[in-house]
Design an enzyme around this catalytic site. Structure first.
Site, PDB file in Angstrom:
ATOM      1  N   TYR A   1      35.905  42.027  31.324  1.00  0.00           N
ATOM      2  CA  TYR A   1      35.406  42.621  32.576  1.00  0.00           C
ATOM      3  C   TYR A   1      36.390  43.568  33.249  1.00  0.00           C
ATOM      4  O   TYR A   1      36.129  44.052  34.335  1.00  0.00           O
ATOM      5  CB  TYR A   1      34.970  41.531  33.562  1.00  0.00           C
ATOM      6  N   LYS A   2      37.531  43.838  32.632  1.00  0.00           N
ATOM      7  CA  LYS A   2      38.479  44.781  33.242  1.00  0.00           C
ATOM      8  C   LYS A   2      38.207  46.180  32.682  1.00  0.00           C
ATOM      9  O   LYS A   2      37.167  46.738  32.948  1.00  0.00           O
ATOM     10  CB  LYS A   2      39.905  44.270  33.022  1.00  0.00           C
TER      11      LYS A   2
ATOM     12  N   ASP B   1      48.336  38.522  25.317  1.00  0.00           N
ATOM     13  CA  ASP B   1      47.178  38.629  26.202  1.00  0.00           C
ATOM     14  C   ASP B   1      46.993  40.109  26.519  1.00  0.00           C
ATOM     15  O   ASP B   1      47.899  40.747  27.078  1.00  0.00           O
ATOM     16  CB  ASP B   1      47.417  37.809  27.477  1.00  0.00           C
TER      17      ASP B   1
ATOM     18  N   ARG C   1      48.190  47.228  44.493  1.00  0.00           N
ATOM     19  CA  ARG C   1      47.904  47.640  43.111  1.00  0.00           C
ATOM     20  C   ARG C   1      46.848  48.737  43.087  1.00  0.00           C
ATOM     21  O   ARG C   1      45.820  48.631  43.764  1.00  0.00           O
ATOM     22  CB  ARG C   1      47.324  46.470  42.304  1.00  0.00           C
TER      23      ARG C   1
ATOM     24  N   PHE D   1      50.306  36.213  34.368  1.00  0.00           N
ATOM     25  CA  PHE D   1      49.131  35.824  35.147  1.00  0.00           C
ATOM     26  C   PHE D   1      49.034  34.300  35.157  1.00  0.00           C
ATOM     27  O   PHE D   1      49.102  33.669  34.102  1.00  0.00           O
ATOM     28  CB  PHE D   1      47.884  36.443  34.512  1.00  0.00           C
TER      29      PHE D   1
END
Ligand SMILES: *Cc1c(COP(=O)(O)O)cnc(C)c1O
Length: 432
Positions: free
Chosen positions: A223-224, A198, A391, A129
């Site tokens: 928040y995922k 991560d 995705r 990312f």
């Protein structure tokens, strides 16, 4: 051939089915983007109102003590710990993933400057990312280190006497491919490097064992799959063998041993507390607790093992249905089929031969799917090694097997009809 009734039956016998009622998901929406922003726990609205109206409105400054505001980073950290295989008082919730990465990478750099100054390379994956790479790049500039970007198959060959830090995202945000945390950590450490994980796309979706893997540092996102709400604070874990040894660079007063002594000099607090910086967003922390409650509700239903099993069952079903029902429509699978190498999302590409004039076909297909109530997302390739990606995230707490059926049916219908080629689906927006 799998039929819709088979999917309904699987929902009926799903031990986690009841957890769906803990979420508020709009009527008619199938939400396959919980890997990017988790759905809203039903309890969140009332909790936000309580924090604002009662704790802030009535309690005022007294709520730092009476409502436990001051302890929230540690309390929530202790709620995340069992989800990631960490021990008590080893995790704090604070700041953002990017900022926490800055802190742990700085600590890891300090460790090598003290113990092995000839090691001056940070290695990561080219398809990590981007914020992770940007933060690493900035620190390399600051400390005279070099950032080495690798393809996954090149990692083993880069574990040498110059490597200081291996920085990896456990589940790749583009491909959904998952690293073997135990094996990679052991190999990096055997070569004298330390490893920073991560967990942005892992925490809350896959089983994790940081202590068992002997990892050095970890960070992750609130928040995922932890359902903490937009911009929810992130978390940071440091192995206890390092926690007392290093100061992180953002030496603010919340990480001080005695914040309310107001002394002019900095004395780091014990262990993970020193990874705090300053005053935290209390409303956001309170909402993250609602998200963590949804994961703890899974505890009595089989816990993370059951969550992981359902995640794999959902993504297996999606892959099978896409192959059975969308055959010949230009889609191909990017995510590994092997369970040991797959996170909780499935990524597809759409063949370039069908590209829409003036834009990516993948982008337009995702927009057209969203218009049909199936929310996934799109990540553009770089035009060279990386492909455009569609995705689909499978948050096992609120996605059902029939949802997967409907999502694939919508995908099939719009590809067969060519509806996605309408001009309206090619309008690029700021957030894809
Ligand atoms: C989502 C994500 C982030 C997000 O970072 P923020 O600081 O919250 O913007 C970072 N790293 C990875 C690997 C992610 O997937």
């Amino acid at each position: 051939m799998i039929q819709r009734q088979d999917c309904q039956q699987r929902d009926a016998s799903d031990p986690l089915r009841s957890l769906r009622d803990l979420f508020s998901i709009p009527e008619g929406v199938i939400y396959l983007d919980g890997n990017s922003l988790g759905a809203m726990p039903r309890s969140a609205a009332a909790r936000a109102a309580q924090v604002v109206c009662e704790e802030w409105g009535q309690g005022l400054i007294r709520s730092w003590n009476s409502a436990g505001w001051f302890q929230l980073p540690q309390r929530l950290g202790n709620q995340i710990a069992p989800l990631i295989g960490a021990g008590p008082d080893q995790v704090v919730v604070t700041d953002s993933t990017s900022i926490n990465l800055y802190k742990v990478l700085s600590a890891a750099i300090a460790m090598h400057r003290a113990d092995a100054p000839q090691r001056r390379i940070i290695a990561s994956e080219r398809s990590n990312f981007p914020t992770d790479l940007y933060i690493a790049e900035g620190l390399c500039r600051e400390h005279g280190f070099t950032l080495l970007l690798l393809e996954p198959e090149e990692i083993a060959g880069a574990l040498n006497s110059e490597l200081a830090i291996l920085l990896l995202t456990h589940v790749n945000y583009r491909t959904g491919a998952m690293h073997d945390m135990a094996a990679v950590s052991a190999a990096a450490q055997a070569a004298g490097a330390c490893v920073v994980w991560d967990l942005a796309h892992s925490a809350g979706a896959v089983t994790l064992d940081l202590l068992g893997c002997g990892a050095d540092f970890a960070i992750g996102c609130g928040y995922k799959y932890l359902n903490g709400g937009p911009g929810a604070p992130a978390f940071v874990w440091v192995h206890p063998r390092h926690a007392e040894r290093f100061q992180q660079p953002l030496s603010g007063w919340w990480g001080h041993a005695a914040p309310f002594a107001f002394t002019p000099d900095y004395q780091p607090g014990p262990g993970i507390q020193r990874y705090l910086c300053g005053t935290q967003p209390v409303v956001s922390l309170a909402l993250l607790e609602c998200g963590l409650d949804t994961l703890h509700a899974a505890q009595t239903l089989g816990g993370m093992a059951a969550v992981r099993a359902k995640s794999l069952a959902l993504s297996d079903l999606f892959i099978t249905l896409v192959e059975q029902r969308c055959a010949g429509l230009g889609l191909s699978l990017v995510t590994p089929r092997d369970h040991a190498r797959r996170g909780s999302q499935v990524s597809l590409t759409h063949q370039a031969g069908l590209a829409a004039p003036g834009g990516s076909s993948g982008y337009a297909i995702v927009q057209a799917l969203i218009a049909r109530g199936v929310i996934g997302d799109f990540r553009a390739g770089d035009g060279a090694q990386q492909q455009d990606i569609l995705r689909f995230g499978f948050a096992p707490l609120y996605i059902g097997f029939e949802d997967v059926w409907i999502a694939v049916e919508q995908l099939r219908a719009l590809l067969q009809s060519g509806d996605w080629q309408a001009a309206e689906f090619r309008q690029q927006q700021a957030v894809t």
